[in-house]
Design a protein around this motif. Structure first.
Motif, PDB file in Angstrom:
ATOM      1  N   HIS A 215       1.199  -1.286   0.305  1.00  0.00           N
ATOM      2  CA  HIS A 215      -0.225  -0.204   0.531  1.00  0.00           C
ATOM      3  C   HIS A 215       0.697   0.996  -0.274  1.00  0.00           C
ATOM      4  CE1 HIS A 215      -3.773  -2.733   0.667  1.00  0.00           C
ATOM      5  NE2 HIS A 215      -2.573  -3.403   1.551  1.00  0.00           N
TER       6      HIS A 215
ATOM      7  N   ALA B 211       1.797   4.916  -2.386  1.00  0.00           N
ATOM      8  CA  ALA B 211       1.568   5.257  -3.631  1.00  0.00           C
ATOM      9  C   ALA B 211       2.763   6.420  -3.811  1.00  0.00           C
ATOM     10  CB  ALA B 211       0.468   6.626  -3.651  1.00  0.00           C
TER      11      ALA B 211
ATOM     12  N   LYS C  75      -0.138  13.506   2.483  1.00  0.00           N
ATOM     13  CA  LYS C  75      -0.902  12.435   3.150  1.00  0.00           C
ATOM     14  C   LYS C  75      -1.853  12.842   3.992  1.00  0.00           C
ATOM     15  CE  LYS C  75       4.249  12.027   4.881  1.00  0.00           C
ATOM     16  NZ  LYS C  75       4.895  12.127   6.130  1.00  0.00           N
TER      17      LYS C  75
ATOM     18  N   GLN D 281      -4.728  13.155   2.141  1.00  0.00           N
ATOM     19  CA  GLN D 281      -5.113  12.676   0.912  1.00  0.00           C
ATOM     20  C   GLN D 281      -5.465  10.934   1.582  1.00  0.00           C
ATOM     21  OE1 GLN D 281      -7.613  14.874  -0.133  1.00  0.00           O
ATOM     22  NE2 GLN D 281      -6.628  16.341   1.254  1.00  0.00           N
ATOM     23  N   THR D 282      -4.656  10.270   2.151  1.00  0.00           N
ATOM     24  CA  THR D 282      -4.167   9.072   1.249  1.00  0.00           C
ATOM     25  C   THR D 282      -4.233   8.420   2.713  1.00  0.00           C
ATOM     26  OG1 THR D 282      -3.802   6.645   0.392  1.00  0.00           O
ATOM     27  CG2 THR D 282      -2.426   9.190   0.520  1.00  0.00           C
ATOM     28  N   ASP D 283      -4.733   6.616   2.754  1.00  0.00           N
ATOM     29  CA  ASP D 283      -4.384   5.893   3.749  1.00  0.00           C
ATOM     30  C   ASP D 283      -3.412   5.224   3.377  1.00  0.00           C
ATOM     31  OD1 ASP D 283      -5.723   4.455   2.118  1.00  0.00           O
ATOM     32  OD2 ASP D 283      -6.750   3.719   3.372  1.00  0.00           O
ATOM     33  N   LYS D 284      -2.786   5.618   1.783  1.00  0.00           N
ATOM     34  CA  LYS D 284      -1.803   4.954   1.498  1.00  0.00           C
ATOM     35  C   LYS D 284      -0.670   5.834   2.567  1.00  0.00           C
ATOM     36  CE  LYS D 284      -3.091   2.621  -2.730  1.00  0.00           C
ATOM     37  NZ  LYS D 284      -2.985   2.879  -3.654  1.00  0.00           N
TER      38      LYS D 284
ATOM     39  N   LEU E 104       3.474   6.770   1.302  1.00  0.00           N
ATOM     40  CA  LEU E 104       3.003   7.981   0.362  1.00  0.00           C
ATOM     41  C   LEU E 104       5.138   7.726   0.579  1.00  0.00           C
ATOM     42  CD1 LEU E 104       1.364  10.352   0.735  1.00  0.00           C
ATOM     43  CD2 LEU E 104       0.879   8.550  -0.259  1.00  0.00           C
TER      44      LEU E 104
END
Length: 180
Positions: A106, A108, A131, A133-136, A138
């Motif tokens: 996971h 990005a 960070k 904007q996403t739970d992945k 980075l």
């Protein structure tokens, strides 16, 4: 045979092997170094495709592309690839491995391209916004491209936001050409 099929098969096999031996992350880092070496020295592809070069010389060339001495798991994999005459696919295998690893973990990949170098504070703010904007997890890559003139291009995996001056000028040019 499909050029995407061969690298994906080898990358999947390498990832499965790396997971079983607990070295998936280490090989991921090695594959990033390999890609950097191919970017810095495009002649690697020509050297690996040279039929006059012996398999042992090709192993040495690839080992040098990894920088320091690659770990034994990776060295055995390189030897297997060369034995099976797939050395021209090494970069593609490395890129496919990185994709598989990122999907499985996971991660990005965020690429920020600007015309000039940004200071660390601005890059930090961009990172903080991304960070949220996403739970992945980075992974940031910063690139400088003077042809952008100004602005930036932000890529997150396969999505792209082009807010460069160069892009805006192209849009304006098209608009003017189409208004005639």
């Amino acid at each position: 045979m499909n050029e995407g099929l061969i690298p994906n098969r080898y990358a999947k096999a390498l990832y499965k092997y790396a997971q079983e031996h607990g070295v998936a992350e280490a090989i991921y880092e090695e594959m990033k170094r390999l890609d950097d070496a191919f970017k810095a020295h495009p002649e690697f592809s020509k050297v690996l495709g040279n039929p006059a070069l012996s398999p042992s010389d090709k192993v040495r060339v690839l080992s040098s592309a990894f920088g320091e001495k690659p770990d034994d798991y990776l060295l055995r994999f390189v030897q297997l690839v060369i034995k099976n005459r797939r050395e021209t696919f090494v970069r593609s295998i490395g890129l496919a491995y990185q994709d598989i690893y990122r999907r499985a973990n996971h991660i990005a990949r965020v690429t920020i391209t600007t015309a000039t170098a940004l200071n660390k504070e601005v890059l930090g703010r961009i990172g903080d916004l991304m960070k949220k904007q996403t739970d992945k997890t980075l992974e940031f890559v910063y690139e400088i491209d003077p042809t952008l003139i100004g602005g930036f291009i932000l890529r997150v995996d396969s999505m792209q936001l082009d807010a460069s001056v160069n892009s805006e000028l192209k849009k304006l040019r098209l608009k003017l050409l189409n208004s005639k």
